[in-house]
Scaffold this active site. Sequence first.
Site, short mmCIF file in Angstrom:
data_model
loop_
_atom_site.label_atom_id
_atom_site.label_comp_id
_atom_site.label_asym_id
_atom_site.label_seq_id
_atom_site.Cartn_x
_atom_site.Cartn_y
_atom_site.Cartn_z
CB CYS A 125 29.08 -15.99 -60.44
SG CYS A 125 28.09 -14.52 -60.29
CB THR A 157 3.97 -7.62 -58.04
OG1 THR A 157 2.73 -8.27 -58.29
CG2 THR A 157 3.72 -6.31 -57.30
CG ASN A 169 32.82 -10.01 -64.81
OD1 ASN A 169 32.76 -10.21 -66.03
ND2 ASN A 169 32.81 -11.00 -63.94
N GLY A 209 20.92 -8.62 -63.30
CA GLY A 209 21.62 -8.68 -64.58
C GLY A 209 21.47 -10.04 -65.23
CB THR A 210 21.50 -13.47 -63.80
OG1 THR A 210 22.78 -13.30 -63.19
CG2 THR A 210 21.36 -14.88 -64.31
CB SER A 241 23.18 -5.80 -62.23
OG SER A 241 22.96 -6.27 -60.93
CG HIS A 286 24.10 -6.21 -57.05
ND1 HIS A 286 25.33 -6.72 -56.75
CD2 HIS A 286 23.59 -7.00 -58.02
CE1 HIS A 286 25.56 -7.79 -57.51
NE2 HIS A 286 24.52 -7.97 -58.30
CD GLN A 322 31.30 -5.27 -63.10
OE1 GLN A 322 31.57 -4.25 -62.47
NE2 GLN A 322 30.92 -6.39 -62.50
N1 PLP Z 1 27.14 -9.52 -66.01
C1 PLP Z 1 28.28 -9.08 -65.48
C2 PLP Z 1 29.35 -8.53 -66.38
C3 PLP Z 1 28.48 -9.12 -64.09
O1 PLP Z 1 29.63 -8.69 -63.58
C4 PLP Z 1 27.45 -9.65 -63.28
C5 PLP Z 1 27.65 -9.77 -61.81
O2 PLP Z 1 28.73 -10.05 -61.34
C6 PLP Z 1 26.27 -10.09 -63.89
C7 PLP Z 1 26.15 -10.00 -65.25
C8 PLP Z 1 25.14 -10.67 -63.08
O3 PLP Z 1 24.46 -9.66 -62.40
P1 PLP Z 1 23.44 -10.06 -61.20
O4 PLP Z 1 24.28 -10.36 -60.02
O5 PLP Z 1 22.61 -8.83 -61.01
O6 PLP Z 1 22.64 -11.20 -61.68
#
Ligand code: PLP
Length: 411
Positions: free
Chosen positions: A327, A239, A153, A74-75, A201, A203, A181
């Site tokens: 995070c 890749t 989140n 996601g980042t 994302s 996971h 989310q």
């Molecule tokens: N955006 C939101 C709202 C999230 O909750 C998160 C992860 O906690 C992310 C982005 C980042 O995702 P990733 O861990 O896949 O980089």
Amino acid sequence: MTEGPTCYFDNNATTRVAPEVVEAMLPFLRDFWGNPSSPYRFGSRVAQHVETAREKVAALVGAGPKEIVFTSCGTESNNAVLQSALLTQPGKRHLLTTAVEHSAIINHCQLLRKQGCEVTFLPVDADGVLDLHLLDQSIRPDTALVSVMWANNETGVIFPIEEIAAICRSKGVLFHTDATQAPGKLKMDAAALGVDFLTLSAHKLHAAKGIGLLYARQGVKFQPYLIGGHQERGKRGGTENVAGIVGFGRAAELALEHLEDENTRVRALRDRLEETILRDVPDTARNGAAEPRLPNTSNIAFDLVEAEGILLKLDELGICVSSGSACTTGSLTPSHVLTAMGLKPARAKGCVRFSLGIYNTEEEVDYLLTHIPAVIARLREVTPDASARTRDAGTARAGRRAAVGGQGRHR
Ligand code: PLP
């Protein structure tokens, strides 16, 4: 850790990889390890599975397969959108976002600000809700992108993405939503929502870590963030993480199947957990609007105690919760989301997020509810400056009651 069961209530941080997803991934780690870009069949067959997964995640998002770009997380997707919006519109140097975004947006915006961009972080009210009139008024002729998360989140508060997309469209401004989310909890239809970009994302929806996606509406200008080979139709070099992608596809199917369970059974579990804590543990309050809210998330303030202590005590009982986004956990500063909602630092430091998921059971919620009143009471007994903090919390509570109209004795 004691011998007790592990009760996992931190599904907004990450989720257990579904057994079905593991099964789907294994052949691509063990047997079909060819490079999807290779010309021979050992590669091109793998490429076909990547395309099948693309169709599956597109169905989850409500998009066409060609609008999906696989990324690493996601980042990366969030970073890519910010960079692309600036690169494809060189005359526009203003970004509009909110004060409660994930650090993948906030911290990147802070860096872009140092590099000469202007960034507006829209405030939220005490319930974590955005003022759409202010958003509308804050769009400028040089706004390159509006970026607003679909659901927060930390609190689960849902933002009115369709309305925000309509405002942006009427002003001709690109709109991105970080929907990390949302899947499995909210019905997603990117085309109907009218967003230009959307981030996911894997996971967070019972697939593996290290895989994400970016929805880029067909026809929207996009500049790759990772520059290299021609993978992902030239939109992302590198890749492909084939096993991750195949697992993501399977998880997307499961997320659609579990939508109802999340919105009925999981919602009921969350509501029982929240209502019982607010009733049985004095000096507690829910953070964020009750609705619209993700069905799995509850963020609760425990006055006169620090979240760190709660986390440690619950961990000893085999219960996993968090004090904010994964995070920011471990940092000494209180959550930027709760601070933006006006919580005083003393209260913000005593907040715990419970985020449930499809694998949680009634028995796990019972187990948590049996232990948490005593955990909080014990921690409050040993809090050295309890009396001083009692006074602070009383003042903060009075202010909060005035702001939100009161939530009853235990709030
Ligand atoms: N955006 C939101 C709202 C999230 O909750 C998160 C992860 O906690 C992310 C982005 C980042 O995702 P990733 O861990 O896949 O980089």
